[in-house]
Design a protein around this motif. Structure first.
Motif, PDB file in Angstrom:
ATOM      1  N   LEU A 164     -16.526  85.563  81.940  1.00  0.00           N
ATOM      2  CA  LEU A 164     -15.938  85.793  83.258  1.00  0.00           C
ATOM      3  C   LEU A 164     -16.296  87.183  83.785  1.00  0.00           C
ATOM      4  CD1 LEU A 164     -13.997  84.720  85.468  1.00  0.00           C
ATOM      5  CD2 LEU A 164     -12.131  85.769  84.162  1.00  0.00           C
ATOM      6  N   LYS A 165     -16.285  88.186  82.901  1.00  0.00           N
ATOM      7  CA  LYS A 165     -16.568  89.566  83.304  1.00  0.00           C
ATOM      8  C   LYS A 165     -18.040  89.843  83.572  1.00  0.00           C
ATOM      9  CE  LYS A 165     -15.473  92.341  80.264  1.00  0.00           C
ATOM     10  NZ  LYS A 165     -15.224  93.420  79.350  1.00  0.00           N
ATOM     11  N   ASP A 166     -18.938  89.167  82.876  1.00  0.00           N
ATOM     12  CA  ASP A 166     -20.368  89.504  82.966  1.00  0.00           C
ATOM     13  C   ASP A 166     -20.893  89.588  84.399  1.00  0.00           C
ATOM     14  OD1 ASP A 166     -20.665  89.891  80.255  1.00  0.00           O
ATOM     15  OD2 ASP A 166     -21.565  87.920  79.878  1.00  0.00           O
ATOM     16  N   PRO A 167     -20.665  88.591  85.272  1.00  0.00           N
ATOM     17  CA  PRO A 167     -21.202  88.708  86.631  1.00  0.00           C
ATOM     18  C   PRO A 167     -20.564  89.859  87.419  1.00  0.00           C
ATOM     19  CG  PRO A 167     -20.451  86.456  86.206  1.00  0.00           C
ATOM     20  CD  PRO A 167     -20.051  87.288  85.038  1.00  0.00           C
ATOM     21  N   VAL A 168     -19.295  90.145  87.152  1.00  0.00           N
ATOM     22  CA  VAL A 168     -18.634  91.268  87.829  1.00  0.00           C
ATOM     23  C   VAL A 168     -19.261  92.582  87.376  1.00  0.00           C
ATOM     24  CG1 VAL A 168     -16.431  92.483  88.109  1.00  0.00           C
ATOM     25  CG2 VAL A 168     -16.502  89.976  88.158  1.00  0.00           C
ATOM     26  N   CYS A 169     -19.500  92.699  86.081  1.00  0.00           N
ATOM     27  CA  CYS A 169     -20.163  93.909  85.563  1.00  0.00           C
ATOM     28  C   CYS A 169     -21.559  94.054  86.169  1.00  0.00           C
ATOM     29  CB  CYS A 169     -20.238  93.869  84.039  1.00  0.00           C
ATOM     30  SG  CYS A 169     -18.633  93.999  83.241  1.00  0.00           S
ATOM     31  N   ASP A 170     -22.265  92.933  86.320  1.00  0.00           N
ATOM     32  CA  ASP A 170     -23.594  92.982  86.922  1.00  0.00           C
ATOM     33  C   ASP A 170     -23.522  93.460  88.373  1.00  0.00           C
ATOM     34  OD1 ASP A 170     -24.434  91.993  84.492  1.00  0.00           O
ATOM     35  OD2 ASP A 170     -24.871  89.978  85.246  1.00  0.00           O
ATOM     36  N   LEU A 171     -22.480  93.044  89.096  1.00  0.00           N
ATOM     37  CA  LEU A 171     -22.302  93.501  90.482  1.00  0.00           C
ATOM     38  C   LEU A 171     -22.066  95.006  90.546  1.00  0.00           C
ATOM     39  CD1 LEU A 171     -20.120  90.617  91.946  1.00  0.00           C
ATOM     40  CD2 LEU A 171     -22.455  91.233  92.633  1.00  0.00           C
ATOM     41  N   ILE A 172     -21.503  95.569  89.502  1.00  0.00           N
ATOM     42  CA  ILE A 172     -21.328  97.025  89.413  1.00  0.00           C
ATOM     43  C   ILE A 172     -22.631  97.671  88.966  1.00  0.00           C
ATOM     44  CG2 ILE A 172     -20.127  98.881  88.167  1.00  0.00           C
ATOM     45  CD1 ILE A 172     -17.693  96.908  88.021  1.00  0.00           C
ATOM     46  N   TYR A 173     -23.306  97.034  88.013  1.00  0.00           N
ATOM     47  CA  TYR A 173     -24.501  97.624  87.436  1.00  0.00           C
ATOM     48  C   TYR A 173     -25.653  97.741  88.431  1.00  0.00           C
ATOM     49  CZ  TYR A 173     -28.360  98.627  84.369  1.00  0.00           C
ATOM     50  OH  TYR A 173     -29.447  99.231  83.789  1.00  0.00           O
ATOM     51  N   LEU A 174     -25.840  96.747  89.261  1.00  0.00           N
ATOM     52  CA  LEU A 174     -26.987  96.780  90.170  1.00  0.00           C
ATOM     53  C   LEU A 174     -26.956  97.995  91.097  1.00  0.00           C
ATOM     54  CD1 LEU A 174     -27.340  92.945  90.699  1.00  0.00           C
ATOM     55  CD2 LEU A 174     -28.747  94.443  89.258  1.00  0.00           C
ATOM     56  N   PRO A 175     -25.829  98.354  91.740  1.00  0.00           N
ATOM     57  CA  PRO A 175     -25.821  99.615  92.498  1.00  0.00           C
ATOM     58  C   PRO A 175     -25.878 100.843  91.579  1.00  0.00           C
ATOM     59  CG  PRO A 175     -23.712  98.479  92.744  1.00  0.00           C
ATOM     60  CD  PRO A 175     -24.630  97.563  92.002  1.00  0.00           C
ATOM     61  N   ALA A 176     -25.461 100.673  90.331  1.00  0.00           N
ATOM     62  CA  ALA A 176     -25.578 101.795  89.384  1.00  0.00           C
ATOM     63  C   ALA A 176     -27.046 102.157  89.174  1.00  0.00           C
ATOM     64  CB  ALA A 176     -24.905 101.446  88.055  1.00  0.00           C
ATOM     65  N   GLU A 177     -27.923 101.162  89.154  1.00  0.00           N
ATOM     66  CA  GLU A 177     -29.361 101.441  89.029  1.00  0.00           C
ATOM     67  C   GLU A 177     -29.860 102.252  90.226  1.00  0.00           C
ATOM     68  OE1 GLU A 177     -31.654 101.377  86.877  1.00  0.00           O
ATOM     69  OE2 GLU A 177     -31.079  99.917  85.368  1.00  0.00           O
ATOM     70  N   GLU A 178     -29.406 101.892  91.424  1.00  0.00           N
ATOM     71  CA  GLU A 178     -29.786 102.662  92.616  1.00  0.00           C
ATOM     72  C   GLU A 178     -29.258 104.092  92.520  1.00  0.00           C
ATOM     73  OE1 GLU A 178     -28.398 100.478  96.011  1.00  0.00           O
ATOM     74  OE2 GLU A 178     -29.529  98.683  95.433  1.00  0.00           O
ATOM     75  N   TRP A 179     -28.012 104.247  92.069  1.00  0.00           N
ATOM     76  CA  TRP A 179     -27.402 105.565  91.881  1.00  0.00           C
ATOM     77  C   TRP A 179     -28.212 106.375  90.867  1.00  0.00           C
ATOM     78  CZ3 TRP A 179     -24.801 107.135  87.266  1.00  0.00           C
ATOM     79  CH2 TRP A 179     -24.127 108.353  87.358  1.00  0.00           C
ATOM     80  N   ARG A 182     -31.401 107.587  92.453  1.00  0.00           N
ATOM     81  CA  ARG A 182     -31.119 108.595  93.472  1.00  0.00           C
ATOM     82  C   ARG A 182     -30.736 109.943  92.849  1.00  0.00           C
ATOM     83  NH1 ARG A 182     -27.683 105.647  95.778  1.00  0.00           N
ATOM     84  NH2 ARG A 182     -25.788 106.686  95.139  1.00  0.00           N
ATOM     85  N   THR A 183     -30.001 109.912  91.759  1.00  0.00           N
ATOM     86  CA  THR A 183     -29.478 111.148  91.157  1.00  0.00           C
ATOM     87  C   THR A 183     -30.328 111.679  90.020  1.00  0.00           C
ATOM     88  OG1 THR A 183     -28.090 109.946  89.556  1.00  0.00           O
ATOM     89  CG2 THR A 183     -27.106 110.497  91.712  1.00  0.00           C
ATOM     90  N   GLY A 184     -31.312 110.879  89.569  1.00  0.00           N
ATOM     91  CA  GLY A 184     -32.115 111.304  88.421  1.00  0.00           C
ATOM     92  C   GLY A 184     -31.350 111.148  87.123  1.00  0.00           C
TER      93      GLY A 184
END
Length: 187
Positions: A164-179, A182-184
């Motif tokens: 149940l959590k995996d797709p929610v974590c992925d929704l957090i992770y994908l913008p984390a990659e952009e972050w 951006r931040t190095g």
């Protein structure tokens, strides 16, 4: 009723991790390149199951089994799964998601120890997810609200909760990659 219990943040989780990491480093020695506190207990003010998630990083595939063997000899228990879920947009190669999961010896502090290979997608995922939530407390709070709500569902196993959590974590992770880009960010 769910079999998952979510508790308030415990300010001693970091110290509990340090104590456990010292034991792990003593068992694993040079087989591991690093030991990190990951998961919800590693994020200040985030609700969690009262189980420490720790990642031990090895430098090669054969060392996954070497580390596991050392832990089994020290009374840790090998558990499934032997891989993490593949994340949309990340490499789908099975080797990127291989891991070993061991849990603490009986009557010890509850620990899920994830052993992963350095530089693989799943090893990076755990560290970036943690650091992103640490840097974004509002996102961590929203994730915590989801976890509390999920724990009220009729979930019978930890595996169902993880699914149940995996797709929610992925929704957090994908913008984390952009972050991270951006931040190095670097683990």
């Amino acid at each position: 009723m769910s079999s998952i219990t979510i508790v308030r943040p415990d300010p001693t989780w970091a110290a509990q991790y340090e104590k456990t990491a010292k034991v792990l480093r003593g068992i694993l020695g040079e087989v591991v390149t690093r030991v990190d506190h990951i998961g919800s207990t590693s994020v200040p003010q985030l609700v969690a199951k009262d189980i420490l998630d720790i990642q031990a990083t090895v430098s090669s595939e054969p060392q996954l089994d070497d580390a596991t063997q050392l832990l089994v000899e020290a009374d840790w228990e090998l558990r499934p799964p032997r891989r993490d879920h593949a994340v949309p947009g990340l490499p789908s190669d099975e080797l990127q998601w291989v891991k070993r999961l061991v849990v603490e010896p009986m009557y010890r502090r509850r620990v899920n120890l994830h052993i992963r290979v350095e530089g693989r997608a799943n090893q990076r995922y755990a560290l970036l997810f943690r650091d992103y939530l640490r840097a974004h407390p509002d996102t961590a709070a929203a994730y915590g609200a989801f976890k509390r709500q999920a724990a009220t569902l009729p979930i019978e196993t930890v595996g169902e909760y993880a699914d149940l959590k995996d797709p929610v974590c992925d929704l957090i992770y994908l913008p984390a990659e952009e972050w991270a880009a951006r931040t190095g960010w670097s683990s």
